[in-house]
Design a protein around this motif. Structure first.
Motif, PDB file in Angstrom:
ATOM      1  N   PRO A  33       0.508 -29.001 -15.016  1.00  0.00           N
ATOM      2  CA  PRO A  33      -0.424 -29.668 -14.084  1.00  0.00           C
ATOM      3  C   PRO A  33      -1.881 -29.290 -14.347  1.00  0.00           C
ATOM      4  O   PRO A  33      -2.185 -28.339 -15.073  1.00  0.00           O
ATOM      5  N   SER A  34      -2.783 -30.012 -13.679  1.00  0.00           N
ATOM      6  CA  SER A  34      -4.218 -29.732 -13.788  1.00  0.00           C
ATOM      7  C   SER A  34      -4.548 -28.406 -13.115  1.00  0.00           C
ATOM      8  O   SER A  34      -3.752 -27.864 -12.344  1.00  0.00           O
ATOM      9  N   ALA A  35      -5.741 -27.895 -13.378  1.00  0.00           N
ATOM     10  CA  ALA A  35      -6.180 -26.631 -12.770  1.00  0.00           C
ATOM     11  C   ALA A  35      -6.158 -26.737 -11.246  1.00  0.00           C
ATOM     12  O   ALA A  35      -5.711 -25.813 -10.556  1.00  0.00           O
ATOM     13  N   GLY A  36      -6.615 -27.868 -10.712  1.00  0.00           N
ATOM     14  CA  GLY A  36      -6.623 -28.055  -9.260  1.00  0.00           C
ATOM     15  C   GLY A  36      -5.230 -28.052  -8.667  1.00  0.00           C
ATOM     16  O   GLY A  36      -4.989 -27.491  -7.578  1.00  0.00           O
ATOM     17  N   GLU A  37      -4.289 -28.682  -9.366  1.00  0.00           N
ATOM     18  CA  GLU A  37      -2.907 -28.694  -8.882  1.00  0.00           C
ATOM     19  C   GLU A  37      -2.303 -27.296  -8.936  1.00  0.00           C
ATOM     20  O   GLU A  37      -1.551 -26.907  -8.030  1.00  0.00           O
ATOM     21  N   ILE A  38      -2.625 -26.534  -9.964  1.00  0.00           N
ATOM     22  CA  ILE A  38      -2.122 -25.156 -10.060  1.00  0.00           C
ATOM     23  C   ILE A  38      -2.675 -24.316  -8.919  1.00  0.00           C
ATOM     24  O   ILE A  38      -1.952 -23.513  -8.321  1.00  0.00           O
ATOM     25  N   VAL A  39      -3.952 -24.502  -8.577  1.00  0.00           N
ATOM     26  CA  VAL A  39      -4.546 -23.770  -7.446  1.00  0.00           C
ATOM     27  C   VAL A  39      -3.757 -24.065  -6.164  1.00  0.00           C
ATOM     28  O   VAL A  39      -3.467 -23.164  -5.374  1.00  0.00           O
ATOM     29  N   GLU A  40      -3.399 -25.339  -5.959  1.00  0.00           N
ATOM     30  CA  GLU A  40      -2.602 -25.706  -4.782  1.00  0.00           C
ATOM     31  C   GLU A  40      -1.213 -25.073  -4.841  1.00  0.00           C
ATOM     32  O   GLU A  40      -0.696 -24.599  -3.825  1.00  0.00           O
ATOM     33  N   MET A  41      -0.609 -25.059  -6.016  1.00  0.00           N
ATOM     34  CA  MET A  41       0.722 -24.477  -6.169  1.00  0.00           C
ATOM     35  C   MET A  41       0.732 -22.986  -5.852  1.00  0.00           C
ATOM     36  O   MET A  41       1.704 -22.475  -5.296  1.00  0.00           O
ATOM     37  N   VAL A  42      -0.345 -22.293  -6.233  1.00  0.00           N
ATOM     38  CA  VAL A  42      -0.448 -20.851  -5.981  1.00  0.00           C
ATOM     39  C   VAL A  42      -0.295 -20.555  -4.488  1.00  0.00           C
ATOM     40  O   VAL A  42       0.284 -19.545  -4.095  1.00  0.00           O
ATOM     41  N   VAL A  43      -0.778 -21.455  -3.652  1.00  0.00           N
ATOM     42  CA  VAL A  43      -0.688 -21.286  -2.207  1.00  0.00           C
ATOM     43  C   VAL A  43       0.608 -21.889  -1.655  1.00  0.00           C
ATOM     44  O   VAL A  43       1.336 -21.249  -0.895  1.00  0.00           O
ATOM     45  N   GLN A  44       0.900 -23.118  -2.049  1.00  0.00           N
ATOM     46  CA  GLN A  44       1.997 -23.858  -1.429  1.00  0.00           C
ATOM     47  C   GLN A  44       3.387 -23.392  -1.839  1.00  0.00           C
ATOM     48  O   GLN A  44       4.297 -23.353  -1.007  1.00  0.00           O
ATOM     49  N   LEU A  45       3.585 -23.042  -3.099  1.00  0.00           N
ATOM     50  CA  LEU A  45       4.928 -22.662  -3.531  1.00  0.00           C
ATOM     51  C   LEU A  45       5.412 -21.349  -2.908  1.00  0.00           C
ATOM     52  O   LEU A  45       6.536 -21.285  -2.414  1.00  0.00           O
ATOM     53  N   PHE A  58       5.286 -16.983  -8.785  1.00  0.00           N
ATOM     54  CA  PHE A  58       4.595 -18.048  -9.500  1.00  0.00           C
ATOM     55  C   PHE A  58       3.582 -17.404 -10.432  1.00  0.00           C
ATOM     56  O   PHE A  58       2.719 -16.654  -9.997  1.00  0.00           O
ATOM     57  N   GLU A  59       3.677 -17.692 -11.717  1.00  0.00           N
ATOM     58  CA  GLU A  59       2.887 -16.967 -12.708  1.00  0.00           C
ATOM     59  C   GLU A  59       1.824 -17.796 -13.408  1.00  0.00           C
ATOM     60  O   GLU A  59       1.104 -17.270 -14.248  1.00  0.00           O
ATOM     61  N   TRP A  60       1.716 -19.074 -13.116  1.00  0.00           N
ATOM     62  CA  TRP A  60       0.685 -19.866 -13.767  1.00  0.00           C
ATOM     63  C   TRP A  60      -0.675 -19.560 -13.173  1.00  0.00           C
ATOM     64  O   TRP A  60      -0.798 -19.232 -11.993  1.00  0.00           O
ATOM     65  N   THR A  61      -1.700 -19.676 -14.014  1.00  0.00           N
ATOM     66  CA  THR A  61      -3.078 -19.524 -13.555  1.00  0.00           C
ATOM     67  C   THR A  61      -3.835 -20.798 -13.921  1.00  0.00           C
ATOM     68  O   THR A  61      -3.317 -21.649 -14.652  1.00  0.00           O
ATOM     69  N   GLU A  62      -5.063 -20.900 -13.445  1.00  0.00           N
ATOM     70  CA  GLU A  62      -5.881 -22.077 -13.775  1.00  0.00           C
ATOM     71  C   GLU A  62      -6.039 -22.250 -15.290  1.00  0.00           C
ATOM     72  O   GLU A  62      -6.169 -23.369 -15.777  1.00  0.00           O
ATOM     73  N   GLU A  63      -6.016 -21.145 -16.027  1.00  0.00           N
ATOM     74  CA  GLU A  63      -6.162 -21.213 -17.481  1.00  0.00           C
ATOM     75  C   GLU A  63      -4.956 -21.891 -18.147  1.00  0.00           C
ATOM     76  O   GLU A  63      -5.030 -22.299 -19.302  1.00  0.00           O
ATOM     77  N   ASP A  64      -3.845 -21.997 -17.429  1.00  0.00           N
ATOM     78  CA  ASP A  64      -2.638 -22.620 -17.971  1.00  0.00           C
ATOM     79  C   ASP A  64      -2.641 -24.141 -17.839  1.00  0.00           C
ATOM     80  O   ASP A  64      -1.707 -24.806 -18.277  1.00  0.00           O
ATOM     81  N   HIS A  65      -3.707 -24.696 -17.246  1.00  0.00           N
ATOM     82  CA  HIS A  65      -3.714 -26.137 -16.985  1.00  0.00           C
ATOM     83  C   HIS A  65      -3.613 -26.958 -18.266  1.00  0.00           C
ATOM     84  O   HIS A  65      -4.151 -26.593 -19.309  1.00  0.00           O
ATOM     85  N   LYS A  66      -2.868 -28.028 -18.165  1.00  0.00           N
ATOM     86  CA  LYS A  66      -2.705 -29.027 -19.224  1.00  0.00           C
ATOM     87  C   LYS A  66      -2.116 -28.496 -20.533  1.00  0.00           C
ATOM     88  O   LYS A  66      -2.171 -29.166 -21.554  1.00  0.00           O
ATOM     89  N   LEU A  67      -1.540 -27.281 -20.512  1.00  0.00           N
ATOM     90  CA  LEU A  67      -0.861 -26.783 -21.705  1.00  0.00           C
ATOM     91  C   LEU A  67       0.408 -27.591 -21.913  1.00  0.00           C
ATOM     92  O   LEU A  67       1.049 -28.027 -20.961  1.00  0.00           O
ATOM     93  N   LEU A  68       0.803 -27.773 -23.149  1.00  0.00           N
ATOM     94  CA  LEU A  68       2.033 -28.481 -23.466  1.00  0.00           C
ATOM     95  C   LEU A  68       3.217 -27.656 -22.955  1.00  0.00           C
ATOM     96  O   LEU A  68       3.273 -26.445 -23.167  1.00  0.00           O
ATOM     97  N   MET A  69       4.139 -28.314 -22.259  1.00  0.00           N
ATOM     98  CA  MET A  69       5.296 -27.618 -21.688  1.00  0.00           C
ATOM     99  C   MET A  69       6.207 -27.121 -22.801  1.00  0.00           C
ATOM    100  O   MET A  69       6.332 -27.754 -23.849  1.00  0.00           O
ATOM    101  N   GLU A  70       6.873 -26.008 -22.530  1.00  0.00           N
ATOM    102  CA  GLU A  70       7.866 -25.507 -23.463  1.00  0.00           C
ATOM    103  C   GLU A  70       9.041 -26.476 -23.437  1.00  0.00           C
ATOM    104  O   GLU A  70       9.342 -27.071 -22.429  1.00  0.00           O
ATOM    105  N   SER A  71       9.715 -26.591 -24.565  1.00  0.00           N
ATOM    106  CA  SER A  71      10.901 -27.437 -24.624  1.00  0.00           C
ATOM    107  C   SER A  71      12.113 -26.539 -24.632  1.00  0.00           C
ATOM    108  O   SER A  71      12.005 -25.316 -24.604  1.00  0.00           O
TER     109      SER A  71
END
Length: 140
Positions: free
Chosen positions: A74-86, A117-130
């Motif tokens: 997800p985007s950086a903004g979506e990750i910020v929301e996930m940090v709180v909501q998840l 939850f371990e993603w940070t804003e720096e992880d935004h738009k990275l290609l997902m692992e397969s």
């Protein structure tokens, strides 16, 4: 467990609390998230049948090809929301379970208790692992 897998587990847990379903144990299901939308692995959806498709009286005149090159985080903004909501959703599910709501198995609840939850804003738009190479090779 990866963050995406746990996110799906959280979503299923939330839905099971909301409608009373969820009697299966996702921890013991070897492929509980097959075909889960845009993040589905290519390997799960692979069509290994390479035989020609024919219909009597029909002749192909055009081919449409719809494809994606890979799924991204997800985007950086979506990750910020996930940090709180998840984590809040995690707490709600665990609290509901302690009060007898829902039908999650103990193993799934334990995975949920240990999840972070371990993603940070720096992880935004990275290609997902397969899927791993071993799992991919087993399919084809």
């Amino acid at each position: 467990m990866g963050s995406c897998t746990v996110f799906c587990l959280l979503l299923f847990a939330y839905l099971s609390l909301a409608d009373g379903r969820g009697s299966s144990c996702y921890s013991s299901n070897m492929s509980p998230y097959r075909r889960m939308g845009q993040k589905t692995s290519y390997f799960i959806n692979a069509n290994t049948d390479t035989s020609e498709i024919t219909y009597p009286g029909c002749e192909p005149v055009m081919l449409w090809y719809l494809s994606r090159h890979g799924a991204r985080r997800p985007s950086a903004g979506e990750i910020v929301e996930m940090v709180v909501q998840l984590p809040a959703m995690q707490t709600s599910i665990l609290n509901a379970s302690m009060h007898g709501y829902g039908e999650m198995c103990e193993e799934d609840l334990e995975h949920l208790r240990n999840w972070t939850f371990e993603w940070t804003e720096e992880d935004h738009k990275l290609l997902m692992e397969s899927w791993s190479e071993g799992a991919a090779g087993a399919l084809g």
